[in-house]
Design an enzyme around this catalytic site. Structure first.
Site, mmCIF file in Angstrom:
data_model
loop_
_atom_site.group_PDB
_atom_site.id
_atom_site.type_symbol
_atom_site.label_atom_id
_atom_site.label_comp_id
_atom_site.label_asym_id
_atom_site.label_seq_id
_atom_site.Cartn_x
_atom_site.Cartn_y
_atom_site.Cartn_z
ATOM 1 N N GLY A 273 10.289 22.668 -6.363
ATOM 2 C CA GLY A 273 11.146 21.622 -6.929
ATOM 3 C C GLY A 273 10.458 20.280 -6.725
ATOM 4 O O GLY A 273 9.231 20.207 -6.642
ATOM 5 N N ARG A 274 11.287 19.237 -6.598
ATOM 6 C CA ARG A 274 10.719 17.888 -6.523
ATOM 7 C C ARG A 274 9.710 17.745 -5.372
ATOM 8 O O ARG A 274 8.583 17.284 -5.572
ATOM 9 C CB ARG A 274 11.842 16.856 -6.325
ATOM 10 C CG ARG A 274 12.628 16.542 -7.570
ATOM 11 C CD ARG A 274 13.725 15.528 -7.243
ATOM 12 N NE ARG A 274 14.737 16.137 -6.418
ATOM 13 C CZ ARG A 274 15.912 16.570 -6.873
ATOM 14 N NH1 ARG A 274 16.230 16.402 -8.131
ATOM 15 N NH2 ARG A 274 16.777 17.132 -6.061
ATOM 16 N N ILE A 275 10.098 18.158 -4.151
ATOM 17 C CA ILE A 275 9.215 17.913 -2.998
ATOM 18 C C ILE A 275 8.031 18.884 -3.020
ATOM 19 O O ILE A 275 6.887 18.498 -2.732
ATOM 20 C CB ILE A 275 10.019 17.988 -1.676
ATOM 21 C CG1 ILE A 275 11.126 16.917 -1.688
ATOM 22 C CG2 ILE A 275 9.096 17.765 -0.468
ATOM 23 C CD1 ILE A 275 12.102 16.973 -0.520
ATOM 24 N N ARG B 133 14.762 22.894 5.956
ATOM 25 C CA ARG B 133 15.895 23.126 6.841
ATOM 26 C C ARG B 133 15.475 24.141 7.903
ATOM 27 O O ARG B 133 14.824 25.146 7.591
ATOM 28 C CB ARG B 133 17.107 23.661 6.067
ATOM 29 C CG ARG B 133 17.852 22.616 5.258
ATOM 30 C CD ARG B 133 18.550 21.581 6.154
ATOM 31 N NE ARG B 133 19.315 20.587 5.413
ATOM 32 C CZ ARG B 133 18.862 19.383 5.043
ATOM 33 N NH1 ARG B 133 17.636 18.998 5.357
ATOM 34 N NH2 ARG B 133 19.650 18.542 4.398
ATOM 35 N N GLU C 226 19.568 22.198 15.616
ATOM 36 C CA GLU C 226 19.115 20.814 15.810
ATOM 37 C C GLU C 226 20.132 20.082 16.650
ATOM 38 O O GLU C 226 21.322 20.211 16.381
ATOM 39 C CB GLU C 226 18.965 20.107 14.457
ATOM 40 C CG GLU C 226 17.738 20.543 13.728
ATOM 41 C CD GLU C 226 17.479 19.780 12.433
ATOM 42 O OE1 GLU C 226 18.095 18.705 12.237
ATOM 43 O OE2 GLU C 226 16.690 20.255 11.629
ATOM 44 N N HIS D 208 13.384 15.707 12.769
ATOM 45 C CA HIS D 208 13.998 15.599 11.426
ATOM 46 C C HIS D 208 13.881 14.166 10.879
ATOM 47 O O HIS D 208 14.892 13.501 10.602
ATOM 48 C CB HIS D 208 15.462 16.053 11.470
ATOM 49 C CG HIS D 208 15.989 16.474 10.129
ATOM 50 N ND1 HIS D 208 16.967 17.426 9.966
ATOM 51 C CD2 HIS D 208 15.677 16.078 8.865
ATOM 52 C CE1 HIS D 208 17.240 17.597 8.681
ATOM 53 N NE2 HIS D 208 16.468 16.779 7.983
ATOM 54 N N ALA E 168 11.464 13.374 8.250
ATOM 55 C CA ALA E 168 10.558 13.369 7.094
ATOM 56 C C ALA E 168 10.938 12.335 6.031
ATOM 57 O O ALA E 168 10.074 11.768 5.376
ATOM 58 C CB ALA E 168 10.472 14.763 6.477
HETATM 59 C C1 DGY Z 1 17.971 15.360 3.467
HETATM 60 O O1 DGY Z 1 18.163 14.322 2.826
HETATM 61 O O2 DGY Z 1 18.477 16.445 3.156
HETATM 62 C C2 DGY Z 1 17.038 15.266 4.637
HETATM 63 O O3 DGY Z 1 17.019 16.389 5.393
HETATM 64 C C3 DGY Z 1 17.322 14.022 5.470
HETATM 65 O O4 DGY Z 1 16.935 12.948 4.705
#
Ligand code: DGY
Length: 328
Positions: free
Chosen positions: A157-159, A241, A270, A289, A291
């Site tokens: 997807g996007r990332i 996740r 977490e 967490h 990023a």
């Molecule tokens: C999200 O946006 O889902 C990230 O895990 C935190 O920015």
């Protein structure tokens, strides 16, 4: 006219919070840690909207506590696994999220984890801090090349696609697995990425990076069986996740040479408990967490979350809706 009542489960950047304050009668939890469950259940009573963070569950009990006045839940995150989406949809409550603005920031960090794990950056820093650096050494902290290696993207997807863009700069061979992206995806063709089945991706990749949402079908996607298919030299990166990876199986694979290294921005649970065996290993990097954590991106997320909230309160379609089916 009275302003709509909203509960905000934690402070978000002022760029969005000021919009919420201006438009709403906002009850904002001020603590650095998430509010206790009982506090949430008490403070959502009778609200028109909730601005939530991924650290607070939005389940039927919260929706019940809010009652019939609840018109919108706006999540300050792109992911929304903290929210019971089918339940919100059933009740006609649109759920907002913040896609797009954090794509490049998150990919930057995932790539940073990838390089840091490959080149043992954190180990090197700790070595220096411990006063162990006595001379240049031909075999000191040798790592793996990123340049020219094979990157396997689980989720395109996007990332995932932004990771692929970065990988082209390192002349990497790019494989991806995503059942929702066709084999002839034009962007994949542009960056020379090849669609493969999951087994092939695990078997052939030097780096496996996860970019898929957490769903019942992706829970512990990387378990002992998946890890056993990976190269013993492979590096696993997770910026999506935590529960995508079985932490017990990961420990075993890292400890016993099943894979070489892991770079994690997310864990299950977490925060990671301080007695987690993963924290005893040298061949892992664990970030808390962060990023999407650039100043600009977090401000943009706050504005999007505020806009989603305000749209929902005024009966308009949310600009970024996680459950568009709510509109029929
Ligand atoms: C999200 O946006 O889902 C990230 O895990 C935190 O920015």
């Amino acid at each position: 006219m009275a302003k709509p009542k909203v509960f905000v489960t934690r402070m978000i950047p002022e760029a969005g919070l000021s919009m919420v304050r201006e438009f709403c009668d906002a009850d904002i939890w001020p603590g650095d840690l998430p509010p206790e469950r009982e506090y949430v259940l008490e403070h959502v009573k009778g609200v028109d909207g909730i601005l939530s963070l991924l650290t607070t569950k939005m389940d039927p009990a919260v929706m019940d506590a809010a009652g019939a006045s609840l018109k919108v839940i706006s999540n300050y995150a792109v992911g929304f696994d903290n929210i019971d989406i089918p339940e919100a949809t059933k009740r006609g409550i649109p759920v907002g999220h913040t896609p797009g603005v954090l794509t490049e920031t998150t990919a930057d960090f995932a790539f940073a984890l990838l390089i840091s794990a490959a080149r043992r950056v954190v180990e090197g820093h700790n070595y220096t801090l411990a006063g162990k650096w006595k001379t240049w050494g031909p075999s000191l902290l040798l790592g793996q090349d990123v340049y020219g290696a094979t990157l396997g993207l689980v989720g395109f997807g996007r990332i995932g696609k932004s990771m692929a863009k970065r990988a082209t700069g390192f002349d990497m061979k790019i494989l991806y697995h995503d059942e929702f992206v066709p084999d002839d995806d034009p962007f994949a063709a542009e960056v020379g990425a090849q669609s493969v089945d999951m087994d092939t991706l695990l078997r052939e990749s030097d780096f496996v990076s996860l970019h898929t949402p957490l769903l019942p079908s992706t829970h512990h996607l990387i378990d002992a069986t998946a890890l056993a298919k990976m190269k013993s030299t492979a590096i696993l990166v997770n910026s999506a996740r935590g529960p995508l990876i079985d932490p017990v199986a990961l420990y075993d694979a890292l400890k016993n040479g099943g894979i070489a290294y892991a770079g994690l921005d997310v864990t299950e649970p977490e925060p990671i408990p301080m007695d987690s065996p993963l924290l005893t290993l040298d061949n892992i990097i664990i970030a808390p967490h962060i990023a999407s954590g650039s100043v600009t991106t977090r401000d943009q997320m706050a504005v999007i979350a505020a806009n989603n909230l305000i749209a929902g309160l005024t009966g308009k379609p949310l600009p970024n809706c996680a459950n568009p089916q709510v509109y029929g």
